[in-house]
Design a protein around this motif. Structure first.
Motif, PDB file in Angstrom:
ATOM      1  N   LEU A 145       0.839  -1.200   0.000  1.00 21.45           N
ATOM      2  CA  LEU A 145       0.000   0.000   0.000  1.00 21.45           C
ATOM      3  C   LEU A 145       0.872   1.248   0.000  1.00 21.45           C
ATOM      4  O   LEU A 145       1.885   1.317   0.703  1.00 21.45           O
ATOM      5  CB  LEU A 145      -0.907   0.021   1.236  1.00 21.45           C
ATOM      6  CG  LEU A 145      -1.851  -1.171   1.412  1.00 21.45           C
ATOM      7  CD1 LEU A 145      -2.646  -1.029   2.696  1.00 21.45           C
ATOM      8  CD2 LEU A 145      -2.780  -1.315   0.214  1.00 21.45           C
ATOM      9  N   TRP A 146       0.459   2.225  -0.789  1.00 19.27           N
ATOM     10  CA  TRP A 146       1.179   3.495  -0.847  1.00 19.27           C
ATOM     11  C   TRP A 146       0.657   4.419   0.261  1.00 19.27           C
ATOM     12  O   TRP A 146       0.042   5.448  -0.003  1.00 19.27           O
ATOM     13  CB  TRP A 146       1.010   4.137  -2.215  1.00 19.27           C
ATOM     14  CG  TRP A 146       1.635   3.364  -3.328  1.00 19.27           C
ATOM     15  CD1 TRP A 146       1.015   2.576  -4.244  1.00 19.27           C
ATOM     16  CD2 TRP A 146       3.035   3.306  -3.649  1.00 19.27           C
ATOM     17  NE1 TRP A 146       1.922   2.016  -5.124  1.00 19.27           N
ATOM     18  CE2 TRP A 146       3.172   2.459  -4.784  1.00 19.27           C
ATOM     19  CE3 TRP A 146       4.192   3.888  -3.112  1.00 19.27           C
ATOM     20  CZ2 TRP A 146       4.412   2.178  -5.361  1.00 19.27           C
ATOM     21  CZ3 TRP A 146       5.420   3.612  -3.689  1.00 19.27           C
ATOM     22  CH2 TRP A 146       5.526   2.778  -4.802  1.00 19.27           C
ATOM     23  N   THR A 147       0.912   4.035   1.495  1.00 14.89           N
ATOM     24  CA  THR A 147       0.468   4.852   2.628  1.00 14.89           C
ATOM     25  C   THR A 147       1.596   4.985   3.635  1.00 14.89           C
ATOM     26  O   THR A 147       2.478   4.122   3.734  1.00 14.89           O
ATOM     27  CB  THR A 147      -0.751   4.220   3.329  1.00 14.89           C
ATOM     28  OG1 THR A 147      -0.368   2.955   3.904  1.00 14.89           O
ATOM     29  CG2 THR A 147      -1.892   4.002   2.346  1.00 14.89           C
ATOM     30  N   TYR A 206       1.570   2.134   6.181  1.00 19.09           N
ATOM     31  CA  TYR A 206       2.179   0.885   5.721  1.00 19.09           C
ATOM     32  C   TYR A 206       3.694   0.963   5.839  1.00 19.09           C
ATOM     33  O   TYR A 206       4.348   0.023   6.306  1.00 19.09           O
ATOM     34  CB  TYR A 206       1.769   0.610   4.270  1.00 19.09           C
ATOM     35  CG  TYR A 206       2.201  -0.743   3.756  1.00 19.09           C
ATOM     36  CD1 TYR A 206       1.406  -1.862   3.962  1.00 19.09           C
ATOM     37  CD2 TYR A 206       3.395  -0.889   3.067  1.00 19.09           C
ATOM     38  CE1 TYR A 206       1.798  -3.108   3.492  1.00 19.09           C
ATOM     39  CE2 TYR A 206       3.802  -2.127   2.591  1.00 19.09           C
ATOM     40  CZ  TYR A 206       3.000  -3.235   2.806  1.00 19.09           C
ATOM     41  OH  TYR A 206       3.405  -4.469   2.346  1.00 19.09           O
ATOM     42  N   GLN A 220       5.385  -6.250  -5.843  1.00 20.32           N
ATOM     43  CA  GLN A 220       4.039  -5.987  -6.350  1.00 20.32           C
ATOM     44  C   GLN A 220       4.016  -5.980  -7.884  1.00 20.32           C
ATOM     45  O   GLN A 220       2.989  -6.271  -8.494  1.00 20.32           O
ATOM     46  CB  GLN A 220       3.516  -4.660  -5.814  1.00 20.32           C
ATOM     47  CG  GLN A 220       4.216  -3.441  -6.372  1.00 20.32           C
ATOM     48  CD  GLN A 220       3.610  -2.141  -5.899  1.00 20.32           C
ATOM     49  OE1 GLN A 220       2.397  -2.028  -5.766  1.00 20.32           O
ATOM     50  NE2 GLN A 220       4.460  -1.162  -5.608  1.00 20.32           N
ATOM     51  N   GLN A 250      -8.946  -0.435   1.116  1.00 23.61           N
ATOM     52  CA  GLN A 250      -7.551  -0.891   1.200  1.00 23.61           C
ATOM     53  C   GLN A 250      -6.991  -1.173  -0.189  1.00 23.61           C
ATOM     54  O   GLN A 250      -5.878  -0.743  -0.523  1.00 23.61           O
ATOM     55  CB  GLN A 250      -7.461  -2.152   2.062  1.00 23.61           C
ATOM     56  CG  GLN A 250      -7.791  -1.942   3.518  1.00 23.61           C
ATOM     57  CD  GLN A 250      -7.572  -3.189   4.336  1.00 23.61           C
ATOM     58  OE1 GLN A 250      -6.462  -3.729   4.406  1.00 23.61           O
ATOM     59  NE2 GLN A 250      -8.643  -3.684   4.953  1.00 23.61           N
ATOM     60  N   ARG A 299      -5.672   1.630  -2.401  1.00 22.58           N
ATOM     61  CA  ARG A 299      -4.382   2.252  -2.093  1.00 22.58           C
ATOM     62  C   ARG A 299      -3.209   1.438  -2.635  1.00 22.58           C
ATOM     63  O   ARG A 299      -2.055   1.725  -2.326  1.00 22.58           O
ATOM     64  CB  ARG A 299      -4.244   2.438  -0.582  1.00 22.58           C
ATOM     65  CG  ARG A 299      -5.305   3.377   0.017  1.00 22.58           C
ATOM     66  CD  ARG A 299      -5.081   3.607   1.489  1.00 22.58           C
ATOM     67  NE  ARG A 299      -6.092   4.509   2.043  1.00 22.58           N
ATOM     68  CZ  ARG A 299      -7.182   4.104   2.681  1.00 22.58           C
ATOM     69  NH1 ARG A 299      -7.403   2.819   2.844  1.00 22.58           N
ATOM     70  NH2 ARG A 299      -8.046   4.986   3.161  1.00 22.58           N
ATOM     71  N   SER A 300      -3.521   0.406  -3.399  1.00 20.24           N
ATOM     72  CA  SER A 300      -2.481  -0.411  -4.021  1.00 20.24           C
ATOM     73  C   SER A 300      -2.263   0.064  -5.452  1.00 20.24           C
ATOM     74  O   SER A 300      -2.920   0.995  -5.931  1.00 20.24           O
ATOM     75  CB  SER A 300      -2.883  -1.884  -4.007  1.00 20.24           C
ATOM     76  OG  SER A 300      -4.019  -2.096  -4.825  1.00 20.24           O
ATOM     77  N   ARG A 318      -6.049  -0.986  -7.702  1.00 24.01           N
ATOM     78  CA  ARG A 318      -6.706   0.301  -7.504  1.00 24.01           C
ATOM     79  C   ARG A 318      -7.848   0.524  -8.501  1.00 24.01           C
ATOM     80  O   ARG A 318      -8.956   0.900  -8.113  1.00 24.01           O
ATOM     81  CB  ARG A 318      -5.694   1.434  -7.637  1.00 24.01           C
ATOM     82  CG  ARG A 318      -6.325   2.824  -7.482  1.00 24.01           C
ATOM     83  CD  ARG A 318      -5.372   3.943  -7.813  1.00 24.01           C
ATOM     84  NE  ARG A 318      -4.331   4.047  -6.800  1.00 24.01           N
ATOM     85  CZ  ARG A 318      -3.032   3.884  -7.042  1.00 24.01           C
ATOM     86  NH1 ARG A 318      -2.626   3.600  -8.278  1.00 24.01           N
ATOM     87  NH2 ARG A 318      -2.145   4.002  -6.082  1.00 24.01           N
TER      88      ARG A 318
END
Length: 581
Positions: A42-44, A47, A68, A417, A420-421, A425
């Motif tokens: 996840l681009w958070t 994470y 990924q 969730q 955010r990938s 997405r």
């Protein structure tokens, strides 16, 4: 100007990387998918924080970020090949810094080939590769410092105060390579006591972390996320770590060969030995199942059938996948007995608490319309991931089940969730827009099929021992559910329950068959012959070729059960070959 030796070595490295990319993209594509499907990057900030707060966290985060891209196998293969290239070139830089002769260039491929061999274990995590690259870079820097004018002094200060603890926290227990390099270089500088203290300091620092972090001393010493099951880390991990350090130092004390012929012979020997070992390591039952699962994920049904024709499936998982592929091609009741069968588990494998087999079984349930059981298997598989990762593939399937059941609030949590990938997405945002809009959902072919096939009128407890009743309920709900009908008939035949077969096969009248499936014809013809002794008056719509084939089989069987013809095509494909065992 780049010397001829440097150009030649660079060309060899690039050719190796290109070959590695091709092999991963073609032969080991299933292994790429396997790594990707058991994580959800996840681009958070949260994470990233969840990774960096643990030893080796930066290596984990960076490795997961790269993994990924295995979602696109060709891109994933190129990334792995690029990492191999960097690791090998760094090894060669260390060898040159230590004064190794160019004739021993082939030895620079030994660590990366050992790493590749170790990666034949599907539970080796990509973070090990990142950590090895970081460690080799650090070793190169240490050698350059140590052999400079004030090198030993710089190592004393930099290594003890900053490098070792920082490296351990960012990249994990590959710090042992760095500590060992410091020890060797300080011995060369005639300060062995300090080098020994630095090595002890590295181990002591790792041990001290066990009082701060919720992990045992052994977990922290062997590394948290180099291996998916950290309790049983293979010895090969230590071989790879040792090779990354020892190969350069050993090459530096070998005779200084500069013969091009010798260099070529050494390269051939290293590549031949490594290639054979890697090929044999990847050619095992575990990777066969991983490959089958990848083909299911990508819906390559013809490829599954072709694979089974070359090598008969043997495990419940592989047999069930082949049967699934047959059903998706409308061939289950045509070619059921062309492949090895092992009873009802060949359609529905018994539940196993691991991360692979429930995934493929869930795909069977999903296509049958057993939505709740698909979701349960996906959830159990995700909860079984040892390092507590999520799974993009499984979360997507769970979400589809929730949407099919109208559980939009639960589906939304998963979709937020996934949004955010990187690669989930687009699908997640499209599905988010559908939630609550029954018109959009009912216009989607996938949800039309799921809602049309699922059991809607009663709740029932799933029973692995009564799968005929489970598929029967699906068929009662939708008499045109062809897959449910074929699985019902196949299940009774695989259980050798001809009484229930005779009761259920007539339900196929609601299915749009242009002809009675071959397997059903064979069973009906055999039953008629056994009760009437002649084919006269047979009331079923059977084909002459099937009649003749079944009659020939039964005559041969009654004459001699050990007749070799019974084990050869076409007789071995007849349903009665299985039923009369």
């Amino acid at each position: 100007m780049m010397s001829a030796i440097c150009r030649r070595s660079l060309v060899v490295s690039l050719l190796f990387a290109a070959a590695a990319a091709a092999v991963w993209a073609v032969e080991y594509v299933g292994a790429l998918s396997y790594q990707e499907q058991y994580q959800l990057f996840l681009w958070t900030g949260g994470y990233f924080a969840s990774r960096i707060v643990l030893p080796g966290g930066l290596a984990d985060w960076f490795a997961e970020c790269l993994t990924q891209f295995n979602f696109l196998p060709a891109l994933g293969a190129i990334i792995i090949a690029a990492l191999f290239f960097v690791f090998q070139r760094l090894t060669w830089l260390v060898m040159k810094a230590l004064g190794a002769s160019s004739g021993w260039y082939g030895l620079s491929f030994v660590p990366v080939l050992l790493l590749w061999l170790y990666q034949s274990d599907p539970n080796v995590m990509p973070s090990l590769t990142i950590s090895l690259i970081a460690a080799t870079s650090a070793v190169y820097a240490i050698i350059k410092f140590a052999r400079g004018k004030k090198g030993c002094t710089l190592i004393n200060i930099f290594a003890v105060i900053i490098l070792l603890p920082l490296f351990y926290w960012l990249f994990g227990t590959a710090v042992y390579i760095v500590a060992a390099a410091i020890l060797i270089e300080t011995i060369r500088c005639k300060r062995p006591l300090f080098g020994l203290l630095a090595a002890v300091y590295a181990v002591a620092f790792v041990y001290a972390m066990s009082f701060v972090l919720p992990y045992s001393e052994s977990r922290l010493l062997i590394g948290l996320h180099y291996y998916r099951y950290p309790v049983n880390v293979p010895a090969m991990q230590w071989v790879v770590l040792a090779a990354a350090l020892l190969v350069p130092y050993i090459s530096a004390i070998l005779p200084r060969w500069r013969s091009v012929v010798f260099e070529i012979i050494l390269l051939i020997m290293v590549f031949a030995a490594g290639g054979i070992a890697i090929r044999n390591a990847f050619n095992d039952d575990a990777h066969e199942l991983i490959d089958y699962d990848y083909l299911v994920r990508t819906e390559q049904w013809d490829a599954i059938i072709s694979k089974a024709e070359k090598k008969q499936p043997s495990s419940p998982m592989s047999v069930s996948i082949v049967n699934l592929a047959l059903s998706q091609r409308g061939l289950l009741l045509e070619r059921l007995f062309h492949f090895f069968q092992n009873g009802g588990e060949g359609l529905f494998p018994a539940f196993s608490r691991d991360i692979l087999s429930p995934v493929s079984t869930a795909e069977i349930f999903f296509r049958l319309g057993m939505v709740n059981d698909c979701e349960r298997y996906c959830f159990e598989a995700m909860q079984s991931i040892p390092d507590f990762q999520r799974s993009g593939r499984l979360m997507k399937r769970i979400t589809q089940c929730e949407v099919a059941n109208g559980q939009y609030k639960v589906a939304r949590r998963y979709l937020l969730q996934l949004s955010r990938s990187t690669f989930y997405r687009k699908w997640a945002k499209k599905t988010l827009a559908m939630l609550g809009n029954e018109q959009l959902i009912n216009d989607d072919p996938a949800y039309v099929r799921l809602r049309g096939n699922r059991e809607q009128h009663s709740d029932y407890l799933f029973s692995e021992r009564e799968m005929d009743q489970m598929t029967g309920l699906l068929l009662m709900n939708n008499p045109k559910n062809r897959m449910a009908y074929e699985y019902l008939i196949a299940y009774e035949l695989l259980q050798r329950d001809l009484q229930h077969f005779s009761e259920y096969y007539i339900l196929g009248q609601n299915i749009d068959y242009q002809r009675l499936p071959t397997v059903i014809q064979e069973v009906l013809i055999g039953q008629w012959l056994q009760t009437h002794g002649t084919l006269r008056g047979i009331p079923f719509s059977v084909e002459p070729s099937v009649v003749n084939g079944t009659a020939d089989f039964l005559r041969a069987y009654m004459a001699n059960r050990d007749d070799a013809r019974l084990k050869q095509p076409p007789m071995c494909y007849n349903a009665w070959r299985y039923l009369l065992k």
